[in-house]
Write a protein that holds these residues in place. Sequence first.
Motif, PDB file in Angstrom:
ATOM      1  N   VAL A 141       0.846  -1.202   0.000  1.00 53.77           N
ATOM      2  CA  VAL A 141       0.000   0.000   0.000  1.00 53.77           C
ATOM      3  C   VAL A 141       0.875   1.244   0.000  1.00 53.77           C
ATOM      4  O   VAL A 141       0.622   2.207  -0.739  1.00 53.77           O
ATOM      5  N   LYS A 142       1.928   1.224   0.793  1.00 54.34           N
ATOM      6  CA  LYS A 142       2.799   2.393   0.883  1.00 54.34           C
ATOM      7  C   LYS A 142       3.485   2.701  -0.448  1.00 54.34           C
ATOM      8  O   LYS A 142       3.650   3.863  -0.833  1.00 54.34           O
ATOM      9  N   ASN A 143       3.857   1.655  -1.188  1.00 55.11           N
ATOM     10  CA  ASN A 143       4.572   1.844  -2.452  1.00 55.11           C
ATOM     11  C   ASN A 143       3.741   2.598  -3.493  1.00 55.11           C
ATOM     12  O   ASN A 143       4.300   3.205  -4.416  1.00 55.11           O
ATOM     13  N   ASN A 144       2.406   2.563  -3.344  1.00 52.66           N
ATOM     14  CA  ASN A 144       1.545   3.278  -4.294  1.00 52.66           C
ATOM     15  C   ASN A 144       1.734   4.796  -4.223  1.00 52.66           C
ATOM     16  O   ASN A 144       1.361   5.514  -5.157  1.00 52.66           O
ATOM     17  N   PHE A 145       2.300   5.270  -3.111  1.00 47.25           N
ATOM     18  CA  PHE A 145       2.482   6.710  -2.920  1.00 47.25           C
ATOM     19  C   PHE A 145       3.890   7.191  -3.284  1.00 47.25           C
ATOM     20  O   PHE A 145       4.161   8.390  -3.240  1.00 47.25           O
ATOM     21  N   SER A 146       4.780   6.266  -3.626  1.00 47.30           N
ATOM     22  CA  SER A 146       6.199   6.610  -3.769  1.00 47.30           C
ATOM     23  C   SER A 146       6.454   7.725  -4.780  1.00 47.30           C
ATOM     24  O   SER A 146       7.154   8.714  -4.485  1.00 47.30           O
ATOM     25  N   THR A 147       5.901   7.593  -5.985  1.00 45.10           N
ATOM     26  CA  THR A 147       6.154   8.594  -7.034  1.00 45.10           C
ATOM     27  C   THR A 147       5.648   9.969  -6.629  1.00 45.10           C
ATOM     28  O   THR A 147       6.341  10.987  -6.797  1.00 45.10           O
ATOM     29  N   LEU A 148       4.444  10.014  -6.071  1.00 41.21           N
ATOM     30  CA  LEU A 148       3.868  11.294  -5.654  1.00 41.21           C
ATOM     31  C   LEU A 148       4.672  11.910  -4.510  1.00 41.21           C
ATOM     32  O   LEU A 148       4.916  13.129  -4.503  1.00 41.21           O
ATOM     33  N   VAL A 149       5.100  11.091  -3.554  1.00 44.53           N
ATOM     34  CA  VAL A 149       5.880  11.607  -2.416  1.00 44.53           C
ATOM     35  C   VAL A 149       7.197  12.197  -2.905  1.00 44.53           C
ATOM     36  O   VAL A 149       7.619  13.274  -2.447  1.00 44.53           O
ATOM     37  N   ASP A 150       7.838  11.521  -3.844  1.00 44.53           N
ATOM     38  CA  ASP A 150       9.088  12.054  -4.395  1.00 44.53           C
ATOM     39  C   ASP A 150       8.862  13.410  -5.070  1.00 44.53           C
ATOM     40  O   ASP A 150       9.669  14.336  -4.930  1.00 44.53           O
ATOM     41  N   GLY A 151       7.746  13.533  -5.794  1.00 42.01           N
ATOM     42  CA  GLY A 151       7.427  14.808  -6.447  1.00 42.01           C
ATOM     43  C   GLY A 151       7.143  15.913  -5.458  1.00 42.01           C
ATOM     44  O   GLY A 151       7.578  17.064  -5.643  1.00 42.01           O
ATOM     45  N   ILE A 152       6.431  15.588  -4.382  1.00 38.54           N
ATOM     46  CA  ILE A 152       6.123  16.592  -3.348  1.00 38.54           C
ATOM     47  C   ILE A 152       7.404  17.061  -2.678  1.00 38.54           C
ATOM     48  O   ILE A 152       7.623  18.268  -2.481  1.00 38.54           O
TER      49      ILE A 152
END
Length: 433
Positions: A141-152
């Motif tokens: 579940v956490k991995n689904n946010f990885s790309t967005l978190v890196d962008g933020i």
Amino acid sequence: MSDMLLTAYNGAILGPIAKVLGWVMNGIYALMSMIGIENVGLSIIIFTIVIYAILFPLTYKQQKFSKLSQKMQPELQAIQKKYNGKKDQASMMAMQEETQAVYEKYGVSMMGSCVQMLIQMPLLFALYRVFLNVPAYVSGVKNNFSTLVDGIMATSGYQDKMTQLVTDLRVMTTPAADFTVSDPTALSNSIVDVLYKMNSAGWENLKSAFPSLTDTINATYDTVSHVNNFLGLNISDTPWQVMTTNFASHNFLFVVLALLVPVISYLTQVLNIKLMPQAAPSNGNSDNDMAAQQMKMMNRTMPIFSFVMCFTVPVGLGIYWIAGAVVRSVQQFFLNKHFEKINLEDIIKKNQEKAKKKREKMGIAENQISNAAKINTRKIDEPKKEEKKSNMSEAQRELELEKANAAKSKAKAGSMAAKANMVRDFNEKNSRK
């Protein structure tokens, strides 16, 4: 794996238990992902079934104790009635010994189901912590946010923007999101916590705060919505949020679905309580009456509490409560059927044998217990005899002596009583000289 657990609950007792349960939850989600099913709601249901299956032996022991308690109750109440109002040490000791004897007779401990409850409660509270913050325990579940978190994190001034979002959306995370720390992993985890707790409307606010990431936000939201979707509801949203937003847009089907979460939670809790063994009548014992009234009040308030709380907590927690109540109800139904068929007398005999063997291992023989009981009984009875003698008047003593002398005068020749009479006559003659 270690960085995944940084935002997990770190309590001294529940923290380690929650981490173990989190590994189990992560394993279930990973197995489901391997067959093409990535759904947190379904994982919660399967996980709940697994946990209650693991706890079933404890549940069985607890239920067996409840059945034996009902059978013991008349004897225990008789002892309480016998010593009602007696506060002296001898009576208190006698009451305790007789009560212990009843428990030994049925082969159960006076602690009863307390041990089972002490084991179960931390597990269930830790389970609640896992469902409250799924990404901290489930790496898929956490991995689904990885790309967005890196962008933020690559956006200038993102800390202030995320702090403002938390304030505006009133997002509550455990532990509290902190965007002032210097550790990149801790910052990343805080952002994931906030994103996972945001409702559908919050993602629109996120696009306003980070307009350059609109495409990434939309893609992440679609993925997370699919993972968090359960019967059309986002499990991160509260039923109240779903009802208010969809009522305004006239999507009444989703309003009804959201309303069903607290309603079904209430009904399953009521069903679970109905199936639970009920306490035996107290036969006028005030302490038991008070305990029964408290239990009755709790049985009434708990379903109502569940109903009210389900409006304000994420749908995922509502699913957990419903799944838990359904599993417990199914277990209880079959347990009731099982205990209706079994012979409690056989269980009592087996428990007595176990208790006897346990005492023998400790070096306590049955005759020691019996002798100790006789000694204690004699110690209790002797003061009563002395008290009876001291309360006898002088006239009563003379009357008792006359009766004794009359009985001795009728003694047969050669008997012990006749010989005692001869000794008495001899002493009387010598005293007159």
